[in-house]
Scaffold this active site. Sequence first.
Site: not given
Ligand code: PEP
Length: 613
Positions: A225, A545
Amino acid sequence: MSRTDEPAALRPKRNARARAPEDAPRPERVLAGMPISGGIAIGPVFGAAEPATEVVRRSIEPDDVPTETARLDAAIVQSRKQLTKLRARLGVLPEDSQAEIAPLIDAYLQMIGPSRLVRGSRKRIADALVSAETAVSDETDAIAAALMAMPADDDPAGRRRRADEVREIGRRLIRNLTRAPFRSFTGLPEGAVLVCESLRPADAALLDPSKLAGVATDEGGSDGHTAIMLRALGVPAVLGTPGLSQAAKAGDLIVVDGSTGRVVVNPGPETLAEARRAVTAFARQQQKFARLRRLPAETADGETVELQANLELPAELPLIAQAGAAGIGLLRSEFLFMNRETLPDENEQYETYRTVVDAMAGDPVTIRVLDWGGEKEIEALHSEGIVPEVADHNPALGLRGIRLLLREPALLEVQMAAILRAAQHGPVRVLLPMVTTVAEVRAAREIYDRVARRLRRRGDKLRDPLPPMGVMIETPGAALSADALALEADFFAIGTNDLTMYALAVDRAESDVAHLYDPLHPAVLRLVQFATEAALRLRMPVSVCGEMAANPRLTPLLLGLGIRSFSMNASAVPRVKQAVRSANIDDCARFARKVMEQSDPARIQELVLGAVG
Ligand code: PEP
Ligand code: MG
């Protein structure tokens, strides 16, 4: 994901722990890390090994002594883990660099063993009745002062060095105790490059991209993140650069190339000239991409594709508009909860969502409810007593995402109420994170309907039917139950970041295993295919996403698997649009069939990354 072939740290031979004279010119050092966020930063190093740790002095009651001692013990364990990991990673540095840095880390490790610092801090908690951080701070000061007051015939440079080492380890303990974000960011000089050992997502959320030239860290993985935040901010960044914070000192000039992962400390004139040329070339490429903004996201054979943006921070809204994204496919609502002591109430959340919905002017906004857990730290959940101070041993497999929200339905109710109200101002969808079972979706749906009934009774005019409620497909459990989940959900958003992490058992934010993190692994692709087909059979919307959506080299494969909706960091939209515009759906489908016949990850890499330039 992949490391560059650049040489690792180059350092002249010097005696272990010896220091160069203060004014000696510092040699150029080239390091290699993971390219995270494009662009080239040239500027002075800020922060280096000296993050600020302000201790708020706190007295405690005698009854609190066991709790404070346990906090201290947890911080010691955490510090030891960090240092042991750092020590293990030194192996990638050239021998002379290792010889310089390893003894320093050994000295730190000794100091968090049965040392005066640890004994003295424990004693202060019990005798002086102060908090663990106050005790560590006082004991550190006392030891450093005693070292400096030793007889003058002793080695003064050695004493100063030992005092610095005690202060450094004290700072680490305090940082782990307070989980303090690097609040000194507010004093970050304009044009500086932030260099530190590691950066949490909550720290990244505090950065001001208009002031900061770039970021480089020792730790971190490409799809964690922190990486996602830095891409969102559009700050040139390199993470996972072993030896960096030991090599770069505050004030050193540094070049960070976020496109290649190359980091140069104290660049010589030639390197500097080359970096300046790269800055100009990058700006030219950005201008070229800007021209794509007004062209439709349509394949060469006329199929329309939806390209949306992921949003981590409201600061990104102007970037999203500039990128020409058709709405927000994933609003990660965690930012609303970060870096604060109390939780945001319904009105505060409503105002924020409404601002985003208004800014999108009729384009859809998909708001994901809070995805706490894993590497995402949210202090307010600790301070409000919702989750314990000391983290789970295995947070990625613990009370994450929808699991926490169903255990604490009040959190979900407040957030859903705010989202339902914001949906009165434009098209909105609600998204559930970390789902693994159908029962979770049903339970969330019940809460959603209950909240809607309550708001209607209160006089709020909600949309009818209610905004769609979708599910993140980001665990193998969800992907393989996609046929059942599709009967409960209104749409799917495939989160390939966590899907890759959980399918391959590889921490997405961990530099040590970054080479194993492979979204093109056949196991991941089969999960994506299974979930996509389950959605398409029911004509249910499905998007990708995760970070896969942002890589234009993967666009033909995803189109070939049936994906027509992509959500990504705003800066990637033009690149992906270019890939969409040069794709042909029949060719993509043929290509995807060929890829899905493969079981060897290396062959898939070759096909996908070699096939499209
Ligand atoms: C993912 O896990 O691909 C996602 C889009 O969620 P995050 O990156 O916020 O965990
Ligand atoms: Mg996820």
